[in-house]
Design an enzyme around this catalytic site. Structure first.
Site, PDB file in Angstrom:
ATOM      1  N   GLY A 167     -12.091  -7.927   6.734  1.00 45.61           N
ATOM      2  CA  GLY A 167     -12.135  -6.822   7.623  1.00 45.61           C
ATOM      3  C   GLY A 167     -11.690  -5.633   7.203  1.00 45.61           C
ATOM      4  O   GLY A 167     -10.636  -5.196   6.797  1.00 45.61           O
TER       5      GLY A 167
ATOM      6  N   PHE B 149      -9.808  -0.438  10.835  1.00 43.53           N
ATOM      7  CA  PHE B 149      -8.693   0.393  10.888  1.00 43.53           C
ATOM      8  C   PHE B 149      -7.390  -0.469  10.291  1.00 43.53           C
ATOM      9  O   PHE B 149      -6.710  -0.060   9.171  1.00 43.53           O
ATOM     10  CB  PHE B 149      -8.332   0.585  12.048  1.00 43.53           C
ATOM     11  CG  PHE B 149      -9.071   2.057  12.722  1.00 43.53           C
ATOM     12  CD1 PHE B 149      -8.820   3.259  12.286  1.00 43.53           C
ATOM     13  CD2 PHE B 149     -10.232   1.702  13.534  1.00 43.53           C
ATOM     14  CE1 PHE B 149      -9.758   4.143  12.570  1.00 43.53           C
ATOM     15  CE2 PHE B 149     -10.959   2.689  13.820  1.00 43.53           C
ATOM     16  CZ  PHE B 149     -10.713   4.222  13.397  1.00 43.53           C
TER      17      PHE B 149
ATOM     18  N   VAL C 166     -17.254 -13.654   6.147  1.00 46.64           N
ATOM     19  CA  VAL C 166     -16.537 -14.911   5.987  1.00 46.64           C
ATOM     20  C   VAL C 166     -16.701 -15.947   7.067  1.00 46.64           C
ATOM     21  O   VAL C 166     -16.721 -15.482   8.253  1.00 46.64           O
ATOM     22  CB  VAL C 166     -14.853 -14.330   6.063  1.00 46.64           C
ATOM     23  CG1 VAL C 166     -13.965 -15.636   6.025  1.00 46.64           C
ATOM     24  CG2 VAL C 166     -14.610 -13.482   4.994  1.00 46.64           C
TER      25      VAL C 166
ATOM     26  N   GLU D 121     -16.548   7.841  28.608  1.00 45.60           N
ATOM     27  CA  GLU D 121     -16.741   9.022  27.550  1.00 45.60           C
ATOM     28  C   GLU D 121     -18.320   8.891  27.413  1.00 45.60           C
ATOM     29  O   GLU D 121     -18.860  10.058  27.289  1.00 45.60           O
ATOM     30  CB  GLU D 121     -16.106   8.541  26.101  1.00 45.60           C
ATOM     31  CG  GLU D 121     -14.507   8.592  26.360  1.00 45.60           C
ATOM     32  CD  GLU D 121     -13.866   8.643  24.882  1.00 45.60           C
ATOM     33  OE1 GLU D 121     -12.854   9.073  24.920  1.00 45.60           O
ATOM     34  OE2 GLU D 121     -14.410   8.103  24.113  1.00 45.60           O
TER      35      GLU D 121
ATOM     36  N   ASP E 281      -7.175  -5.813  16.439  1.00 43.21           N
ATOM     37  CA  ASP E 281      -7.798  -6.234  17.651  1.00 43.21           C
ATOM     38  C   ASP E 281      -7.686  -7.790  17.575  1.00 43.21           C
ATOM     39  O   ASP E 281      -8.029  -8.217  18.746  1.00 43.21           O
ATOM     40  CB  ASP E 281      -9.240  -5.560  17.867  1.00 43.21           C
ATOM     41  CG  ASP E 281      -9.094  -4.250  18.369  1.00 43.21           C
ATOM     42  OD1 ASP E 281      -8.081  -3.529  18.656  1.00 43.21           O
ATOM     43  OD2 ASP E 281     -10.201  -3.748  18.830  1.00 43.21           O
TER      44      ASP E 281
ATOM     45  N   ALA F 208      -6.944   2.129  17.865  1.00 42.14           N
ATOM     46  CA  ALA F 208      -6.891   2.435  16.256  1.00 42.14           C
ATOM     47  C   ALA F 208      -5.532   2.593  15.989  1.00 42.14           C
ATOM     48  O   ALA F 208      -5.184   1.834  14.774  1.00 42.14           O
ATOM     49  CB  ALA F 208      -7.532   3.424  16.014  1.00 42.14           C
ATOM     50  N   GLN F 209      -4.604   3.419  16.449  1.00 50.19           N
ATOM     51  CA  GLN F 209      -3.181   3.350  16.078  1.00 50.19           C
ATOM     52  C   GLN F 209      -2.446   2.293  16.067  1.00 50.19           C
ATOM     53  O   GLN F 209      -1.659   1.993  15.085  1.00 50.19           O
ATOM     54  CB  GLN F 209      -2.448   4.441  17.130  1.00 50.19           C
ATOM     55  CG  GLN F 209      -2.378   5.847  16.534  1.00 50.19           C
ATOM     56  CD  GLN F 209      -1.927   6.023  15.039  1.00 50.19           C
ATOM     57  OE1 GLN F 209      -0.965   5.344  14.493  1.00 50.19           O
ATOM     58  NE2 GLN F 209      -2.789   6.866  14.351  1.00 50.19           N
TER      59      GLN F 209
HETATM   60  C1  LIG Z   1     -16.902   2.475  21.362  1.00 52.15           C
HETATM   61  C2  LIG Z   1     -15.389   2.410  21.051  1.00 52.15           C
HETATM   62  C3  LIG Z   1     -14.609   3.368  21.183  1.00 52.15           C
HETATM   63  C4  LIG Z   1     -13.309   3.422  20.911  1.00 52.15           C
HETATM   64  N1  LIG Z   1     -12.568   4.164  21.193  1.00 52.15           N
HETATM   65  C5  LIG Z   1     -11.235   4.440  20.685  1.00 52.15           C
HETATM   66  C6  LIG Z   1     -10.407   5.765  20.815  1.00 52.15           C
HETATM   67  O1  LIG Z   1     -10.893   6.823  21.533  1.00 52.15           O
HETATM   68  N2  LIG Z   1      -8.996   5.462  20.473  1.00 52.15           N
HETATM   69  C7  LIG Z   1      -8.319   4.296  19.936  1.00 52.15           C
HETATM   70  O2  LIG Z   1      -7.486   4.590  19.342  1.00 52.15           O
HETATM   71  N3  LIG Z   1      -9.336   3.456  19.846  1.00 52.15           N
HETATM   72  C8  LIG Z   1     -10.454   3.316  20.120  1.00 52.15           C
HETATM   73  N4  LIG Z   1     -11.366   2.109  19.927  1.00 52.15           N
HETATM   74  C9  LIG Z   1     -10.583   0.957  19.733  1.00 52.15           C
HETATM   75  C10 LIG Z   1     -10.434   0.957  18.328  1.00 52.15           C
HETATM   76  O3  LIG Z   1     -11.653   1.344  17.590  1.00 52.15           O
HETATM   77  C11 LIG Z   1     -10.100  -0.488  17.568  1.00 52.15           C
HETATM   78  O4  LIG Z   1      -8.662  -0.642  18.258  1.00 52.15           O
HETATM   79  C12 LIG Z   1      -9.914  -0.634  16.330  1.00 52.15           C
HETATM   80  O5  LIG Z   1     -11.153  -0.473  15.740  1.00 52.15           O
HETATM   81  C13 LIG Z   1      -9.444  -1.809  15.874  1.00 52.15           C
HETATM   82  O6  LIG Z   1      -9.406  -2.184  14.348  1.00 52.15           O
HETATM   83  P1  LIG Z   1      -9.494  -3.246  13.671  1.00 52.15           P
HETATM   84  O7  LIG Z   1      -9.477  -3.149  12.254  1.00 52.15           O
HETATM   85  O8  LIG Z   1      -8.474  -4.391  14.246  1.00 52.15           O
HETATM   86  O9  LIG Z   1     -10.817  -3.990  14.088  1.00 52.15           O
HETATM   87  P2  LIG Z   1     -12.461  -3.083  13.478  1.00 52.15           P
HETATM   88  O10 LIG Z   1     -12.166  -1.639  13.345  1.00 52.15           O
HETATM   89  O11 LIG Z   1     -13.387  -3.390  14.573  1.00 52.15           O
HETATM   90  O12 LIG Z   1     -12.827  -3.736  12.202  1.00 52.15           O
HETATM   91  C14 LIG Z   1     -13.079  -5.047  11.778  1.00 52.15           C
HETATM   92  C15 LIG Z   1     -13.923  -5.255  10.759  1.00 52.15           C
HETATM   93  O13 LIG Z   1     -14.122  -6.593  10.482  1.00 52.15           O
HETATM   94  C16 LIG Z   1     -15.294  -6.864   9.986  1.00 52.15           C
HETATM   95  N5  LIG Z   1     -15.817  -8.300  10.063  1.00 52.15           N
HETATM   96  C17 LIG Z   1     -15.546  -8.754  11.290  1.00 52.15           C
HETATM   97  N6  LIG Z   1     -15.876 -10.423  11.038  1.00 52.15           N
HETATM   98  C18 LIG Z   1     -15.899 -10.448   9.772  1.00 52.15           C
HETATM   99  C19 LIG Z   1     -16.266 -11.594   9.108  1.00 52.15           C
HETATM  100  N7  LIG Z   1     -16.519 -12.714   9.632  1.00 52.15           N
HETATM  101  N8  LIG Z   1     -16.504 -11.537   7.741  1.00 52.15           N
HETATM  102  C20 LIG Z   1     -16.454 -10.177   7.191  1.00 52.15           C
HETATM  103  N9  LIG Z   1     -16.022  -8.900   7.849  1.00 52.15           N
HETATM  104  C21 LIG Z   1     -15.966  -9.253   8.964  1.00 52.15           C
HETATM  105  C22 LIG Z   1     -16.325  -5.751  10.788  1.00 52.15           C
HETATM  106  O14 LIG Z   1     -17.412  -5.521   9.978  1.00 52.15           O
HETATM  107  C23 LIG Z   1     -15.361  -4.618  10.740  1.00 52.15           C
HETATM  108  O15 LIG Z   1     -15.289  -3.833   9.865  1.00 52.15           O
HETATM  109  C24 LIG Z   1     -12.646   2.083  20.450  1.00 52.15           C
HETATM  110  C25 LIG Z   1     -13.562   0.917  20.339  1.00 52.15           C
HETATM  111  C26 LIG Z   1     -14.804   1.186  20.414  1.00 52.15           C
HETATM  112  C27 LIG Z   1     -15.747  -0.155  20.276  1.00 52.15           C
END
Ligand SMILES: Cc1cc2nc3c(=O)[nH]c(=O)nc-3n(C[C@H](O)[C@H](O)[C@H](O)COP(=O)(O)OP(=O)(O)OC[C@H]3O[C@@H](n4cnc5c(N)ncnc54)[C@H](O)[C@@H]3O)c2cc1C
Length: 448
Positions: A31, A34, A99, A195, A324, A340-341
């Site tokens: 992944g 963030f 994956v 939003e 997440d 995100a944070q």
């Molecule tokens: C529309 C929207 C608005 C948001 N607004 C806010 C905001 O204003 N403020 C805030 O703090 N948070 C916000 N969030 C929440 C925030 O974006 C998430 O909490 C954050 O992105 C989580 O990060 P992460 O790295 O866990 O997952 P993600 O950023 O979702 O990254 C997961 C990654 O894993 C990859 N992946 C998944 N499964 C596989 C697999 N099987 N094989 C290979 N790769 C894979 C995906 O392609 C992706 O790149 C928002 C979310 C969304 C959807």
């Protein structure tokens, strides 16, 4: 970096097994969101090979996805290629692959790439950071009519749907069809729904003003539905009330405490009543990516893997889940939010923990989340912020929101481009990303 061995699987497919160098261990991060990027970056000085795998070649700044969906920004302005991290980090390799399996007993994952096919990759440490996907609460059939907002494709689909609806409303002679095309229903009044609805309201009133001869986009209906009692349920009640008032002032009809029973080509059915709408957007639930369930550990109701206070998966040596995809770790009785944070801090924590363990040191301090505050923007000039006892909203908060988001964007050129777009849009009301790639289609129209 890692050595590769050929192996023939029982199904006859030749898989490539990447095994870590004898003298160097291997951390596989799944992944490039963030959390995954923060984990990989925290390992940049460690004596280890880091393999960062994502099924997309780019990292998306999700908090601004709604602006792509409402034509303020273009996709490239809120995303950046993951591969460019290799330039900055010598011990990192980026792999474009999905994956599809994890075997914690043999410490391997299975990844599938176009052309190459399936391969196995061995790890010493595994960091799962696969995020969430939209959940239709057991009604996956809604997905074809009500796109969720999670990636750039979704944002472009939504943008095309919204802009296409106005074109069709302008073209049709049928009054009820025109009304249906000009009715927008958003299901889910969390930050994304709020939003998106507010930005859409601004667009129909300002951006599209004077653009049509037969319709007035300002007369569109924007309806925000939620099964809960109030908008922004993760914020304090007083903040929710202010935001609901603000939305109503912008022309958004907020309907809470209602359950969507059906979504189909004609619109939605809510509490037994049909709302005809050509554009239904799903901004409600989320579920963890299926990978969390492949770890063989317990998951919560949303499918997120349960982790211990060090973000480790119990009974799976060397495996961590962050962002997440991890079930909320509790802190001071409150779950760490899915924002995100939190994802960045968890990823960084795990990266540092692994780096320490590689040096033979034991980490005693569990993960602690430092809450920098929760924000949501409600149209032009207005945002709300909640941080501990502090609850505030208004123009200054909106300026802070804009400043923080510009600084957080990946890549300097994106920061400069977004800043320019926002200034242009602020003073002219115009949005520069208003192309519809495919011609819009009336329901039942002949597509030959
Ligand atoms: C529309 C929207 C608005 C948001 N607004 C806010 C905001 O204003 N403020 C805030 O703090 N948070 C916000 N969030 C929440 C925030 O974006 C998430 O909490 C954050 O992105 C989580 O990060 P992460 O790295 O866990 O997952 P993600 O950023 O979702 O990254 C997961 C990654 O894993 C990859 N992946 C998944 N499964 C596989 C697999 N099987 N094989 C290979 N790769 C894979 C995906 O392609 C992706 O790149 C928002 C979310 C969304 C959807």
């Amino acid at each position: 970096m890692s050595a590769m061995l050929d192996e023939t699987r029982p199904d006859g497919v030749t898989a490539v097994v990447e095994a870590p160098h004898r003298e160097r261990k291997c951390v596989v991060v799944i992944g490039g969101g963030f959390a995954g990027i923060a984990a990989a970056r925290a390992l940049r000085h460690a004596d280890v090979d880091v393999v960062l795998i994502d099924r997309r070649n780019h990292h998306i700044f999700q908090p601004l996805l709604y602006q792509v969906a409402t034509a303020v920004l273009s996709p490239a302005e809120i995303a950046a290629p993951i591969r460019q991290l290799e330039v900055k980090q010598q011990n990192l390799s980026v792999l474009l692959a999905e994956v599809t399996g994890v075997n914690v007993a043999s410490r391997t994952i299975e990844a599938s790439s176009p052309v190459v096919g399936a391969r196995k990759i061995a790890y010493d440490y595994l960091v799962v950071a696969t995020g969430m996907r939209p959940s239709y609460f057991g009604h996956d059939e809604f997905a074809q009519y009500a796109p969720g907002l999670k990636n750039l494709n979704d944002a472009e689909t939504i943008r095309a749907k919204i802009l296409g609806a106005f074109e069709l409303a302008e073209t049709t002679e049928d009054e009820s069809e025109r009304a249906r095309q000009m009715t927008f229903v958003l299901v889910g009044a969390g930050p994304t729904g709020v939003e998106l609805a507010a930005s859409l309201a601004q667009m129909v009133k300002v951006t599209l003003r004077g653009n049509f001869r037969r319709i007035d986009p300002a007369r569109s209906s924007i309806i925000l539905l939620d099964a809960g009692k109030r908008v922004l349920p993760t914020f304090a009640e007083s903040v929710s009330r202010k935001v609901a008032k603000r939305l109503e002032r912008l022309g958004v009809k907020v309907v809470t405490d209602v359950k969507v029973e059906t979504v189909d080509e004609q619109g939605v059915i809510v509490g037994g009543d049909r709302i005809p709408s050509a554009t239904v957007l799903w901004t409600a639930g989320v579920a963890a990516s299926p990978l969390s369930q492949m770890l063989g550990t317990k998951t919560d109701r949303a499918g997120r893997a349960l982790v211990d206070p060090f973000l480790k998966v119990v009974d799976a040596p060397g495996v961590f889940v962050v962002g997440d995809a991890a079930s909320s770790v509790k802190q001071n009785e409150h779950p760490v939010p899915g924002v995100a944070q939190a994802a960045i801090q968890e990823g960084r924590y795990v990266g540092r923990l692994i780096a320490k363990e590689l040096k033979g040191r034991k980490v005693k301090r569990p993960f602690r989340y430092f809450d920098k505050g929760n924000m949501a923007v409600v149209g032009k000039n207005y945002a709300v912020l909640e941080r501990g006892w502090l609850q505030t909203g208004g123009f200054l908060t909106w300026l802070v929101w804009a400043f923080v988001h510009i600084l957080s964007l990946p890549q300097l050129q994106n920061r400069l481009r977004v800043q320019r777009q926002w200034l242009w849009s602020y003073f002219t009301g115009q949005r520069s990303s208003r192309l519809i790639p495919e011609p819009p289609r009336m329901p039942g129209a002949d597509t030959r």
